[in-house]
Scaffold this motif. Structure first.
Motif, short mmCIF file in Angstrom:
data_model
loop_
_atom_site.label_atom_id
_atom_site.label_comp_id
_atom_site.label_asym_id
_atom_site.label_seq_id
_atom_site.Cartn_x
_atom_site.Cartn_y
_atom_site.Cartn_z
N GLU A 96 54.02 45.71 47.07
CA GLU A 96 52.82 44.91 46.86
C GLU A 96 52.29 44.40 48.20
O GLU A 96 53.05 44.23 49.15
N LEU A 97 50.98 44.18 48.23
CA LEU A 97 50.34 43.73 49.46
C LEU A 97 49.08 42.96 49.12
O LEU A 97 48.28 43.40 48.29
N ASN A 98 48.91 41.80 49.73
CA ASN A 98 47.66 41.05 49.63
C ASN A 98 46.67 41.63 50.62
O ASN A 98 47.01 41.84 51.79
N VAL A 99 45.45 41.84 50.17
CA VAL A 99 44.41 42.37 51.04
C VAL A 99 43.20 41.43 50.96
O VAL A 99 42.56 41.34 49.92
N PRO A 100 42.90 40.73 52.06
CA PRO A 100 41.73 39.84 52.05
C PRO A 100 40.44 40.65 52.18
O PRO A 100 40.32 41.50 53.05
N VAL A 101 39.49 40.34 51.29
CA VAL A 101 38.19 41.02 51.30
C VAL A 101 37.13 40.01 50.88
O VAL A 101 37.24 39.38 49.83
N ASP A 102 36.12 39.84 51.69
CA ASP A 102 34.98 38.97 51.37
C ASP A 102 35.42 37.56 50.96
O ASP A 102 34.88 36.97 50.03
N GLY A 103 36.41 37.02 51.64
CA GLY A 103 36.88 35.67 51.36
C GLY A 103 37.74 35.54 50.11
O GLY A 103 38.08 34.44 49.70
N LYS A 104 38.09 36.65 49.49
CA LYS A 104 38.93 36.65 48.31
C LYS A 104 40.15 37.52 48.57
O LYS A 104 40.19 38.25 49.56
N THR A 105 41.12 37.44 47.68
CA THR A 105 42.34 38.24 47.84
C THR A 105 42.44 39.27 46.75
O THR A 105 42.33 38.95 45.57
N LEU A 106 42.66 40.51 47.16
CA LEU A 106 42.99 41.58 46.24
C LEU A 106 44.50 41.80 46.32
O LEU A 106 45.08 41.67 47.39
#
Length: 125
Positions: A96-106
């Protein structure tokens, strides 16, 4: 697969979603939010078995129509153990990995499928 490769894959999919291009395929699944473990296990098993040893990527917090909606990474701590308990003996290994995009977390969930077939427990006697 290294974290930087997972993140690059996620960002390519995000870019496809933003441009309105096809984004789900035999290796990628998008979920706007965490789904119930009992439903998820069947989808993961089917997806993993169909992948024939290729890695599959689920992205939580990304919707085909709404785009980046974000997800709470903390839900994974309870969600995957519940999903894993629904498999019969063997579950796909998860990275698993958190990916920050546009101020949110995927939340990127990379499943190893090389130990297929994956079977779901039958709770109906």
């Amino acid at each position: 697969m290294r974290p930087i490769e997972i993140e690059a894959w996620v960002l390519r999919v995000v870019d496809q979603v933003k441009r309105g291009q096809p984004n789900e395929d035999s290796r990628v699944e998008l979920k706007a939010e965490w789904i119930e473990p009992e439903k998820a296990v069947r989808q993961i098993a089917g997806h993993a078995n169909a992948a024939r040893g290729d890695k599959i990527l689920w992205i939580i917090g990304l919707d085909e129509k709404k785009g980046v909606v974000g997800a709470d990474y903390n839900n994974l701590a309870n969600w995957y153990p519940a999903v894993k308990s629904c498999f019969s003996e063997l579950a796909p290994e998860l990275i698993e990995l958190n990916v920050p995009v546009d101020g949110k977390t995927l939340v990127a969930l990379l499943f190893e499928t090389d130990r297929a077939p994956f079977l779901v427990k039958n709770n109906n006697p």
